[in-house]
Scaffold this active site. Structure first.
Site, PDB file in Angstrom:
ATOM      1  N   TYR A  26      -1.784   5.805  -4.421  1.00  0.00           N
ATOM      2  CA  TYR A  26      -2.792   6.857  -4.235  1.00  0.00           C
ATOM      3  C   TYR A  26      -2.200   8.123  -4.822  1.00  0.00           C
ATOM      4  O   TYR A  26      -1.038   8.449  -4.560  1.00  0.00           O
ATOM      5  CB  TYR A  26      -3.076   7.078  -2.747  1.00  0.00           C
ATOM      6  CG  TYR A  26      -4.053   6.083  -2.150  1.00  0.00           C
ATOM      7  CD1 TYR A  26      -5.296   5.846  -2.742  1.00  0.00           C
ATOM      8  CD2 TYR A  26      -3.745   5.396  -0.976  1.00  0.00           C
ATOM      9  CE1 TYR A  26      -6.190   4.942  -2.193  1.00  0.00           C
ATOM     10  CE2 TYR A  26      -4.639   4.493  -0.415  1.00  0.00           C
ATOM     11  CZ  TYR A  26      -5.862   4.273  -1.032  1.00  0.00           C
ATOM     12  OH  TYR A  26      -6.751   3.388  -0.484  1.00  0.00           O
TER      13      TYR A  26
ATOM     14  N   THR B 107      -5.163   2.945  -7.568  1.00  0.00           N
ATOM     15  CA  THR B 107      -6.487   2.863  -6.939  1.00  0.00           C
ATOM     16  C   THR B 107      -7.342   4.033  -7.405  1.00  0.00           C
ATOM     17  O   THR B 107      -6.958   5.191  -7.238  1.00  0.00           O
ATOM     18  CB  THR B 107      -6.342   2.852  -5.404  1.00  0.00           C
ATOM     19  OG1 THR B 107      -5.545   1.716  -5.062  1.00  0.00           O
ATOM     20  CG2 THR B 107      -7.690   2.755  -4.721  1.00  0.00           C
TER      21      THR B 107
ATOM     22  N   HIS C 150     -12.936  -2.128  -3.051  1.00  0.00           N
ATOM     23  CA  HIS C 150     -12.111  -1.654  -1.929  1.00  0.00           C
ATOM     24  C   HIS C 150     -12.510  -2.363  -0.631  1.00  0.00           C
ATOM     25  O   HIS C 150     -12.539  -1.760   0.444  1.00  0.00           O
ATOM     26  CB  HIS C 150     -12.271  -0.138  -1.790  1.00  0.00           C
ATOM     27  CG  HIS C 150     -11.052   0.577  -1.267  1.00  0.00           C
ATOM     28  ND1 HIS C 150     -10.340   1.474  -2.000  1.00  0.00           N
ATOM     29  CD2 HIS C 150     -10.430   0.525  -0.053  1.00  0.00           C
ATOM     30  CE1 HIS C 150      -9.340   1.957  -1.265  1.00  0.00           C
ATOM     31  NE2 HIS C 150      -9.363   1.395  -0.086  1.00  0.00           N
TER      32      HIS C 150
ATOM     33  N   LYS D 271      -7.197  -0.360 -10.378  1.00  0.00           N
ATOM     34  CA  LYS D 271      -7.845  -1.070  -9.262  1.00  0.00           C
ATOM     35  C   LYS D 271      -9.104  -0.328  -8.828  1.00  0.00           C
ATOM     36  O   LYS D 271      -9.022   0.808  -8.353  1.00  0.00           O
ATOM     37  CB  LYS D 271      -6.871  -1.153  -8.078  1.00  0.00           C
ATOM     38  CG  LYS D 271      -7.463  -1.790  -6.815  1.00  0.00           C
ATOM     39  CD  LYS D 271      -6.402  -1.927  -5.734  1.00  0.00           C
ATOM     40  CE  LYS D 271      -6.904  -2.647  -4.501  1.00  0.00           C
ATOM     41  NZ  LYS D 271      -7.686  -1.803  -3.599  1.00  0.00           N
TER      42      LYS D 271
ATOM     43  N   SER E 100     -12.676  -4.457  -8.071  1.00  0.00           N
ATOM     44  CA  SER E 100     -12.560  -4.284  -6.624  1.00  0.00           C
ATOM     45  C   SER E 100     -13.570  -3.253  -6.168  1.00  0.00           C
ATOM     46  O   SER E 100     -13.834  -2.275  -6.880  1.00  0.00           O
ATOM     47  CB  SER E 100     -11.142  -3.792  -6.285  1.00  0.00           C
ATOM     48  OG  SER E 100     -11.037  -3.426  -4.919  1.00  0.00           O
TER      49      SER E 100
ATOM     50  N   SER F 292       0.832  -1.208   0.000  1.00  0.00           N
ATOM     51  CA  SER F 292       0.000   0.000   0.000  1.00  0.00           C
ATOM     52  C   SER F 292       0.866   1.257   0.000  1.00  0.00           C
ATOM     53  O   SER F 292       1.943   1.281   0.600  1.00  0.00           O
ATOM     54  CB  SER F 292      -0.878  -0.001   1.251  1.00  0.00           C
ATOM     55  OG  SER F 292      -1.448   1.280   1.467  1.00  0.00           O
TER      56      SER F 292
HETATM   57  C1  FNR Z   1      -7.744  -1.865   2.218  1.00  0.00           C
HETATM   58  N1  FNR Z   1      -7.724  -1.648   0.845  1.00  0.00           N
HETATM   59  C2  FNR Z   1      -6.805  -0.776   0.318  1.00  0.00           C
HETATM   60  N2  FNR Z   1      -6.768  -0.574  -1.025  1.00  0.00           N
HETATM   61  C3  FNR Z   1      -5.853   0.265  -1.571  1.00  0.00           C
HETATM   62  O1  FNR Z   1      -5.840   0.422  -2.782  1.00  0.00           O
HETATM   63  N3  FNR Z   1      -4.950   0.909  -0.769  1.00  0.00           N
HETATM   64  C4  FNR Z   1      -4.935   0.765   0.566  1.00  0.00           C
HETATM   65  O2  FNR Z   1      -4.112   1.352   1.254  1.00  0.00           O
HETATM   66  C5  FNR Z   1      -5.906  -0.086   1.154  1.00  0.00           C
HETATM   67  N4  FNR Z   1      -5.957  -0.259   2.502  1.00  0.00           N
HETATM   68  C6  FNR Z   1      -6.846  -1.157   3.051  1.00  0.00           C
HETATM   69  C7  FNR Z   1      -6.837  -1.376   4.414  1.00  0.00           C
HETATM   70  C8  FNR Z   1      -7.682  -2.311   4.965  1.00  0.00           C
HETATM   71  C9  FNR Z   1      -7.648  -2.573   6.436  1.00  0.00           C
HETATM   72  C10 FNR Z   1      -8.576  -3.050   4.145  1.00  0.00           C
HETATM   73  C11 FNR Z   1      -9.492  -4.096   4.714  1.00  0.00           C
HETATM   74  C12 FNR Z   1      -8.603  -2.810   2.791  1.00  0.00           C
HETATM   75  C13 FNR Z   1      -8.559  -2.466  -0.043  1.00  0.00           C
HETATM   76  C14 FNR Z   1      -7.853  -3.776  -0.405  1.00  0.00           C
HETATM   77  O3  FNR Z   1      -6.784  -3.535  -1.272  1.00  0.00           O
HETATM   78  C15 FNR Z   1      -8.786  -4.774  -1.087  1.00  0.00           C
HETATM   79  O4  FNR Z   1      -9.459  -4.138  -2.142  1.00  0.00           O
HETATM   80  C16 FNR Z   1      -9.813  -5.393  -0.130  1.00  0.00           C
HETATM   81  O5  FNR Z   1      -9.273  -5.545   1.152  1.00  0.00           O
HETATM   82  C17 FNR Z   1     -10.286  -6.737  -0.642  1.00  0.00           C
HETATM   83  O6  FNR Z   1     -11.317  -7.238   0.115  1.00  0.00           O
HETATM   84  P1  FNR Z   1     -11.136  -8.295   1.325  1.00  0.00           P
HETATM   85  O7  FNR Z   1     -10.210  -9.381   0.867  1.00  0.00           O
HETATM   86  O8  FNR Z   1     -10.599  -7.510   2.488  1.00  0.00           O
HETATM   87  O9  FNR Z   1     -12.527  -8.753   1.550  1.00  0.00           O
END
Ligand code: FNR
Length: 370
Positions: free
Chosen positions: A130, A156, A255, A231, A253, A107
């Site tokens: 980001y 993202t 998110h 994404k 996704s 991330s």
């Molecule tokens: C995320 N996600 C996420 N996505 C992204 O592009 N940058 C980020 O920094 C984060 N941070 C983040 C933190 C936490 C705690 C969660 C739960 C999710 C989204 C992540 O990449 C992904 O899309 C989802 O987590 C997928 O779903 P599941 O596997 O958590 O159900």
């Protein structure tokens, strides 16, 4: 603690171990959390049409993602601030991914820098981006990720503003004072002020570029040679634009249901995106994948691979690197078993006919013959 036999069991352990503010940040979805439940429920409505009497004594799960060979189509999604879960944070995740022979996506908001993660050893890693208002920040960061050996950018696109996560608002969520968003430390953007609601929402409002648009995908291509995965695609319309814009791949996704509530589960949106890309670029999925059967269903609907988010932070909280390794192993074993029991020996043998969805109901089914 009895033996852990599935990925979901880590959630309860994490809940017990972590401060409430941290667990809630990891677990929560936006608003009513309808999409959060639906990400799981939708998988449960897809059923198998297994084939029998096929020699499944050898199962091959190897695959290639953007030209990189990996051991299975199960990869790690970017999740922010992993040192809140465990002191080793992103290092542990990077080592576990590498041991499993798969890809970790780091991330932008990691609590370890791109250089630090690279220093954990070899491994194929992607960097999630980001886009900040200050494009110099973005350009510098992308260059650093490139130099540190990251192989692709996951851009993202679903976060021009942060979704309303009510637990974070109630908890006044902010990054604990002993941690920083390590990639931004030198740029004075590594800390999150306390706000009278979610500190992260305030940080996003201050720093992240709400004006981000397709022209910026083009701009990104002028500052990096790395392939770009878009994404956060959920529609055929955007899938077609992504192809035209030169994306190397798409990640379907929502998110982890943390942005716009009442978008469909990703597994429901997958097929329309796959059809729209007409095989020109690979399509991946994340959201609610917790079982090997979920991985199979996503591949049957045309995904080239999947990513997991929460299982990584929960298992990190429970057992550090060992936990993340275990999560990857359990999903691998379950997926292999699902392949064997449905008569598929390699990923290319997994077809649309191996599953049935509710939207297939109106299609003519083969007439049973006695
Ligand atoms: C995320 N996600 C996420 N996505 C992204 O592009 N940058 C980020 O920094 C984060 N941070 C983040 C933190 C936490 C705690 C969660 C739960 C999710 C989204 C992540 O990449 C992904 O899309 C989802 O987590 C997928 O779903 P599941 O596997 O958590 O159900």
């Amino acid at each position: 603690m009895g033996e852990i036999t599935n990925v979901m069991e880590y959630e309860a352990i994490a809940k017990e171990k972590l401060p409430k503010m941290v667990f809630d940040y990891y677990a929560s979805g936006a608003e009513d959390q309808w999409t959060l439940q639906e990400n799981r429920n939708a998988f449960s409505r897809i059923l198998f049409r297994p084939r029998i009497l096929i020699d499944v004594s050898k199962i091959d799960m190897n695959t290639t993602v953007l030209g990189f060979k990996i051991s299975m189509p199960i990869m790690i999604a970017p999740t922010a601030m992993q040192k809140m879960a465990h002191p080793e944070g992103e290092y542990a995740t990077a080592r576990a991914a590498s041991a499993a022979g798969t890809i970790m996506t780091l991330s932008s908001w990691s609590t370890s820098s791109v250089e630090e993660v690279a220093s954990t050893g070899p491994g194929i890693r992607f960097f999630q981006l980001y886009v900040y208002k200050d494009r110099n920040v973005v350009a510098q960061l992308v260059r650093r990720a490139e130099r540190a050996g990251f192989k692709a950018i996951a851009l993202t696109v679903d976060t021009p503003r942060l979704g309303r996560r009510e637990a974070d608002i109630k908890n006044r969520f902010t990054l604990p004072p002993f941690l920083t968003l390590k990639n931004f430390q030198g740029l004075d953007l590594g800390k999150m002020d306390e706000a009278n609601d979610s500190g992260l929402a305030a940080y996003v409002a201050g720093q992240i570029d709400r004006s981000l648009s397709w022209k910026d995908v083009k701009w990104l291509q002028t500052i990096t040679k790395l392939p770009i995965l878009v994404k956060g695609v959920l529609t055929a319309e955007d899938a077609r634009i992504a192809v035209q814009a030169g994306a190397a791949g798409i990640i379907v996704s929502n998110h982890g249901a943390r942005q716009l509530d009442y978008v469909p589960a990703t597994i429901m949106a997958l097929e329309e995106v796959v059809k729209a890309t007409q095989g020109r670029i690979p399509v991946f999925l994340d959201g609610g994948v917790r079982r090997g059967t979920d991985v199979f269903k996503a591949l049957a609907l045309g995904a080239s691979g999947i990513f997991i988010g929460r299982p990584v932070v929960y298992s990190l909280a429970a057992e550090g690197e060992k936990g993340v390794r275990r999560v990857l192993e359990m999903l691998r074993e379950e997926f292999e078993l699902a392949m064997a029991l449905s008569g598929c020996r390699s990923l290319k043998e997994i077809t649309r006919d191996h599953i049935v969805t509710e939207w297939d109901a109106s299609l003519p089914r083969p007439v049973p013959r006695l």
